[in-house]
Design a protein around this motif. Sequence first.
Motif, PDB file in Angstrom:
ATOM      1  N   ARG A  73       0.817  -1.223   0.000  1.00 53.81           N
ATOM      2  CA  ARG A  73       0.000   0.000   0.000  1.00 53.81           C
ATOM      3  C   ARG A  73       0.847   1.267   0.000  1.00 53.81           C
ATOM      4  O   ARG A  73       0.322   2.370   0.166  1.00 53.81           O
ATOM      5  CB  ARG A  73      -0.957  -0.015   1.197  1.00 53.81           C
ATOM      6  CG  ARG A  73      -1.940  -1.169   1.094  1.00 53.81           C
ATOM      7  CD  ARG A  73      -2.997  -1.118   2.121  1.00 53.81           C
ATOM      8  NE  ARG A  73      -3.896  -2.258   1.990  1.00 53.81           N
ATOM      9  CZ  ARG A  73      -5.058  -2.364   2.593  1.00 53.81           C
ATOM     10  NH1 ARG A  73      -5.471  -1.395   3.388  1.00 53.81           N
ATOM     11  NH2 ARG A  73      -5.800  -3.419   2.413  1.00 53.81           N
ATOM     12  N   ASN A  74       2.151   1.084  -0.142  1.00 50.25           N
ATOM     13  CA  ASN A  74       3.084   2.212  -0.197  1.00 50.25           C
ATOM     14  C   ASN A  74       2.907   3.140   1.012  1.00 50.25           C
ATOM     15  O   ASN A  74       2.761   4.350   0.868  1.00 50.25           O
ATOM     16  CB  ASN A  74       2.926   2.974  -1.516  1.00 50.25           C
ATOM     17  CG  ASN A  74       4.124   3.854  -1.803  1.00 50.25           C
ATOM     18  OD1 ASN A  74       5.241   3.561  -1.387  1.00 50.25           O
ATOM     19  ND2 ASN A  74       3.899   4.948  -2.505  1.00 50.25           N
ATOM     20  N   ILE A  75       2.949   2.544   2.192  1.00 58.35           N
ATOM     21  CA  ILE A  75       2.797   3.290   3.450  1.00 58.35           C
ATOM     22  C   ILE A  75       4.170   3.453   4.087  1.00 58.35           C
ATOM     23  O   ILE A  75       4.910   2.483   4.236  1.00 58.35           O
ATOM     24  CB  ILE A  75       1.856   2.530   4.418  1.00 58.35           C
ATOM     25  CG1 ILE A  75       0.454   2.407   3.822  1.00 58.35           C
ATOM     26  CG2 ILE A  75       1.814   3.213   5.784  1.00 58.35           C
ATOM     27  CD1 ILE A  75      -0.462   1.474   4.590  1.00 58.35           C
ATOM     28  N   ASP A  76       4.514   4.679   4.439  1.00 59.68           N
ATOM     29  CA  ASP A  76       5.758   4.974   5.146  1.00 59.68           C
ATOM     30  C   ASP A  76       5.443   4.982   6.647  1.00 59.68           C
ATOM     31  O   ASP A  76       4.807   5.917   7.147  1.00 59.68           O
ATOM     32  CB  ASP A  76       6.298   6.324   4.702  1.00 59.68           C
ATOM     33  CG  ASP A  76       7.556   6.753   5.435  1.00 59.68           C
ATOM     34  OD1 ASP A  76       8.031   6.027   6.357  1.00 59.68           O
ATOM     35  OD2 ASP A  76       8.075   7.833   5.109  1.00 59.68           O
ATOM     36  N   TYR A  77       5.859   3.930   7.345  1.00 61.31           N
ATOM     37  CA  TYR A  77       5.474   3.798   8.755  1.00 61.31           C
ATOM     38  C   TYR A  77       5.924   4.977   9.600  1.00 61.31           C
ATOM     39  O   TYR A  77       5.245   5.366  10.544  1.00 61.31           O
ATOM     40  CB  TYR A  77       5.981   2.477   9.354  1.00 61.31           C
ATOM     41  CG  TYR A  77       7.466   2.404   9.593  1.00 61.31           C
ATOM     42  CD1 TYR A  77       8.023   2.854  10.776  1.00 61.31           C
ATOM     43  CD2 TYR A  77       8.321   1.876   8.629  1.00 61.31           C
ATOM     44  CE1 TYR A  77       9.381   2.786  11.004  1.00 61.31           C
ATOM     45  CE2 TYR A  77       9.680   1.803   8.854  1.00 61.31           C
ATOM     46  CZ  TYR A  77      10.209   2.261  10.031  1.00 61.31           C
ATOM     47  OH  TYR A  77      11.561   2.203  10.244  1.00 61.31           O
ATOM     48  N   SER A  78       7.074   5.574   9.283  1.00 59.48           N
ATOM     49  CA  SER A  78       7.584   6.662  10.123  1.00 59.48           C
ATOM     50  C   SER A  78       6.816   7.971   9.918  1.00 59.48           C
ATOM     51  O   SER A  78       6.805   8.821  10.809  1.00 59.48           O
ATOM     52  CB  SER A  78       9.076   6.878   9.884  1.00 59.48           C
ATOM     53  OG  SER A  78       9.309   7.210   8.530  1.00 59.48           O
ATOM     54  N   ASN A  79       6.154   8.136   8.772  1.00 58.34           N
ATOM     55  CA  ASN A  79       5.392   9.364   8.509  1.00 58.34           C
ATOM     56  C   ASN A  79       3.887   9.156   8.511  1.00 58.34           C
ATOM     57  O   ASN A  79       3.139  10.082   8.833  1.00 58.34           O
ATOM     58  CB  ASN A  79       5.801   9.955   7.150  1.00 58.34           C
ATOM     59  CG  ASN A  79       7.197  10.516   7.180  1.00 58.34           C
ATOM     60  OD1 ASN A  79       7.583  11.194   8.121  1.00 58.34           O
ATOM     61  ND2 ASN A  79       7.971  10.216   6.162  1.00 58.34           N
ATOM     62  N   ASP A  80       3.419   7.972   8.127  1.00 58.44           N
ATOM     63  CA  ASP A  80       1.992   7.746   7.923  1.00 58.44           C
ATOM     64  C   ASP A  80       1.292   7.079   9.107  1.00 58.44           C
ATOM     65  O   ASP A  80       0.065   7.082   9.169  1.00 58.44           O
ATOM     66  CB  ASP A  80       1.768   6.883   6.673  1.00 58.44           C
ATOM     67  CG  ASP A  80       2.300   7.547   5.406  1.00 58.44           C
ATOM     68  OD1 ASP A  80       2.360   8.793   5.360  1.00 58.44           O
ATOM     69  OD2 ASP A  80       2.667   6.811   4.470  1.00 58.44           O
TER      70      ASP A  80
END
Length: 154
Positions: free
Chosen positions: A117-124
């Motif tokens: 899902r193209n999720i950036d864990y540190s920002n999203d």
Amino acid sequence: MISRRIFAMVALAGTALAATAPQVSAQGAGYDKQKVVYHINYNGGDDNKSYKGALRNIQNHINAVGAENLEVKVVMHGNGLGLLMAAKEDDRLQTSVGSLKSQNVGFNVCANTLKGRNIDYSNDLYDVWEEDIVPSGVAELSKLQQQGYTYIKP
């Protein structure tokens, strides 16, 4: 299968009863040490009610058994990552997640979902660290059950 609406009404009734029920210690209730994994892979619904309900279930479990008698993991994949996405903007979710973490509840996030899902864990996502990421949410559920964790789907 119980509909979400009926489940929500039962959960609310249970919460009201718990608020008025006499407090019983974990020892008095006969609870031994427990290891549980809560599985979240659904979306939170209006105002994140399903997520808030799941977090309340976890807190109620801790209240009943005692944090010192309980090992809790929350495994999230698919739509379940919405819990920590919503927590970025929802103060109640932030408070609940933070409170549970302070009671040693672990929150695990699926790497497959992050990538797919193209999720950036540190920002999203709210309060997620590299050590919280597991290779596969479903594989983690199986691994934890093999280690003796009881599976719970709130």
